[in-house]
Write a protein that holds these residues in place. Structure first.
Motif, mmCIF file in Angstrom:
data_model
loop_
_atom_site.group_PDB
_atom_site.id
_atom_site.type_symbol
_atom_site.label_atom_id
_atom_site.label_comp_id
_atom_site.label_asym_id
_atom_site.label_seq_id
_atom_site.Cartn_x
_atom_site.Cartn_y
_atom_site.Cartn_z
ATOM 1 N N ARG A 27 -2.334 31.625 53.029
ATOM 2 C CA ARG A 27 -2.898 32.458 52.422
ATOM 3 C C ARG A 27 -3.316 33.693 53.018
ATOM 4 N NH1 ARG A 27 -1.417 31.523 47.452
ATOM 5 N NH2 ARG A 27 -3.490 32.150 46.127
ATOM 6 N N GLY A 56 -2.099 35.988 42.879
ATOM 7 C CA GLY A 56 -2.918 35.139 43.812
ATOM 8 C C GLY A 56 -4.081 34.798 42.925
ATOM 9 N N ASP A 98 -7.676 36.321 47.370
ATOM 10 C CA ASP A 98 -6.199 35.420 47.954
ATOM 11 C C ASP A 98 -4.969 35.827 47.776
ATOM 12 O OD1 ASP A 98 -8.176 34.123 49.696
ATOM 13 O OD2 ASP A 98 -8.234 32.435 48.565
ATOM 14 N N ARG A 155 -6.705 36.786 53.176
ATOM 15 C CA ARG A 155 -7.486 36.692 52.295
ATOM 16 C C ARG A 155 -8.626 38.233 52.345
ATOM 17 N NH1 ARG A 155 -12.081 31.774 51.681
ATOM 18 N NH2 ARG A 155 -10.819 31.540 50.014
#
Length: 519
Positions: free
Chosen positions: A433, A485, A502, A435
């Motif tokens: 992911r 996300g 995310d 971030r």
């Protein structure tokens, strides 16, 4: 959406307007189909299906019946020919045996041969010597006397015609006695010439074939009646989902789009019902989005409109008070404009092209976001970490989301306070992911508020420290939802808060990585 341009009309010799063949219908009954292809059908679809089935069944049965009758009639003719050939072969063998046994005269030969014949009802054998009838074997008569020739169907004239014909076999159709097949065997003995005429009448056999097929025709008629009933029932079952589509479309109201067509099975009709339900889902979603936009706009714009109206009604003549009033009115109008802009963004979030994904360098994106955030307020902006790599996303929407988080941080901090920005990758492989986060030193967010803060018109705390319309974080969540996300907040009340997003960023495969390096 603008109306399609109206195409010109063509005029005939009488200057009577007629529509251009390219023109399409407009207005309440417009279908978007060329006018000349629009035909009114008055007969229901169920009747059309049933009639077509009945018609195709009747045509098929009629064709099969005619072909079958022709085959059976041909069989009758072939059987008659076989009988004639058999009789001719028997006479040839009899003549050979008779010559060996001492029968020397032609009269004795044909008389004894005819006497031995057992002709069936539709068979006639006529024996002649020197043009004179010697014996007759008629299946419908008991005597073989030459006078019995008058009892032959067709009479002496027919017998004379066939005996004098140049051909030795053939068929006769247009006779009062009915159709027949015939053959003549001419022979020669020591004392004269003779002929044996064999006639096979096929009228009765043909009549039996016609009677049989008449019975079959009545049975076929009963079958068509039964099949029409079955076709009616089957057509009703096939069109039942279509009737459901009609019923649902008829019952759908302006404010109720919840009705759906029941879907059973996996055939083409079920596919039509499924597609219709999917269309209703899209319409309901669009209607809900529009309704939510109207409700939200009415809810949020009511207060600034009331404030502006009240201030303008109490506008003073004093220059200082007038300037203060106009400044307040301008602020409220700016807030109204911002609310409308945010609502339009949320309305567009329901559309498929809200997020336009493209490969993006995350390091460059993070640096651009930090540079743009410097203009949001007099704060100590610090870039804490930067992720390196390329990820498919919409850089404009992601920038909008992170800057919204930065703008919220500016609202809850004072000049000179520190605000941190960063980006990093978490996880590996398909679970990796991206971030991006913004950390402030403001009052923080309570746990109960963290669960609802990303909803529309929800504000972070009851004290009013987090000001705004309550749409900013809703926009952030809409952007992350468009990327697949999530948006999140990590905070302890009184110790600041960290807001972030995310986004999915799966690790490229070896082939993809090699391609990126080569490029």
């Amino acid at each position: 959406m603008t109306d399609a341009p109206t195409l010109p009309l063509e005029l005939d010799a009488k200057d009577t307007p007629r529509p251009d063949p390219r023109a399409v219908a407009h207005g309440p009954t417009a279908t978007g189909v060329p006018l000349r292809t629009l035909r009114r059908r008055t007969l229901p679809a169920r009747w059309r299906i049933t009639l077509w089935i009945i018609l195709s069944t009747a045509v098929t049965l009629f064709a099969v019946g005619m072909i079958g009758r022709s085959i059976f009639i041909a069989g009758v003719e072939q059987s008659a020919n076989a009988e004639i050939e058999q009789e001719a072969a028997e006479f040839a063998r009899f003549a050979e045996d008779a010559a060996a046994s001492g029968h020397t005269t032609a009269e004795e030969l044909v008389t004894e041969y005819v006497a031995r014949q057992s002709a069936h009802e539709n068979e006639v054998v006529v024996a002649t010597v020197g043009g004179t009838v010697i014996a007759v074997a008629n299946g419908s008569a008991t005597t073989t006397d030459p006078s019995a020739v008058s009892d032959v169907p067709g009479g002496e004239a027919l017998v004379a015609e066939l005996l004098g014909a140049t051909e030795t076999s053939g068929a006769q159709e247009e006779r009062e006695a009915g159709p027949l097949r015939w053959g003549r065997l001419d022979f020669t003995t020591g004392d004269g010439d003779g002929s044996v005429l064999i006639m096979q009448y096929t009228q009765d056999a043909r009549a039996q074939v016609d009677a049989g097929f008449a019975t079959i025709a009545w049975v076929a008629l009963v079958g068509i009646v039964l099949s029409s009933g079955v076709a009616w029932l089957v057509a009703g079952q096939i069109l039942a989902p279509v009737r459901e589509v009609y019923r649902v479309a008829r019952d759908i109201g302006e404010h109720d789009l919840s009705a759906r067509v029941p879907v059973e099975g996996t055939d083409d009709i079920a596919a039509v019902a499924t597609t219709f339900n999917q269309m209703l889902d899209r319409l309901e979603a669009v209607h809900a989005t529009q309704q939510r936009f109207v409700d939200d706009a009415g809810h949020e714009l009511r207060t600034p409109i009331t404030i502006v109206r009240g201030q303008l009604e109490l506008l003073s003549e004093d220059p200082e008070e007038r300037a203060a009033t106009l400044r307040l009115v301008s602020d409220e109008l700016d807030r109204m404009s911002r609310i409308v802009t945010d609502l339009l963004v949320l309305a567009r979030a329901e559309q498929p092209d809200f997020v336009r994904v493209a490969d993006c360098d995350i390091a460059a994106l993070t640096l651009d976001i930090e540079a743009k955030a410097q203009n949001l307020g007099d704060r100590r902006w610090q870039l804490m970490e930067v992720a390196e790599g390329a990820v498919p996303l919409d850089p404009q929407r992601v920038t909008q989301a992170v800057l919204q988080l930065a703008a919220n941080a500016v609202q809850v901090t004072e000049p000179g306070d520190r605000i941190l920005i960063g980006s990093r990758f978490d996880g590996e492989g398909s679970e990796r992911r991206l971030r991006l986060w913004v950390r402030d030193s403001g009052p923080g967010v309570a746990v109960t508020d963290a669960e609802r803060i990303f909803e529309r018109f929800a504000r972070g705390d009851s004290s009013g420290a987090r000001r705004g319309s309550g749409l900013g974080l809703a926009i952030v969540r809409a952007i992350t939802d468009g990327h697949g996300g999530s948006a999140w907040v990590d905070s302890v009340l009184g110790e600041g808060a960290t807001f972030g997003i995310d986004l999915p960023a799966p690790t490229p495969t070896r082939f993809d990585a090699a391609t990126e390096r080569s490029e």
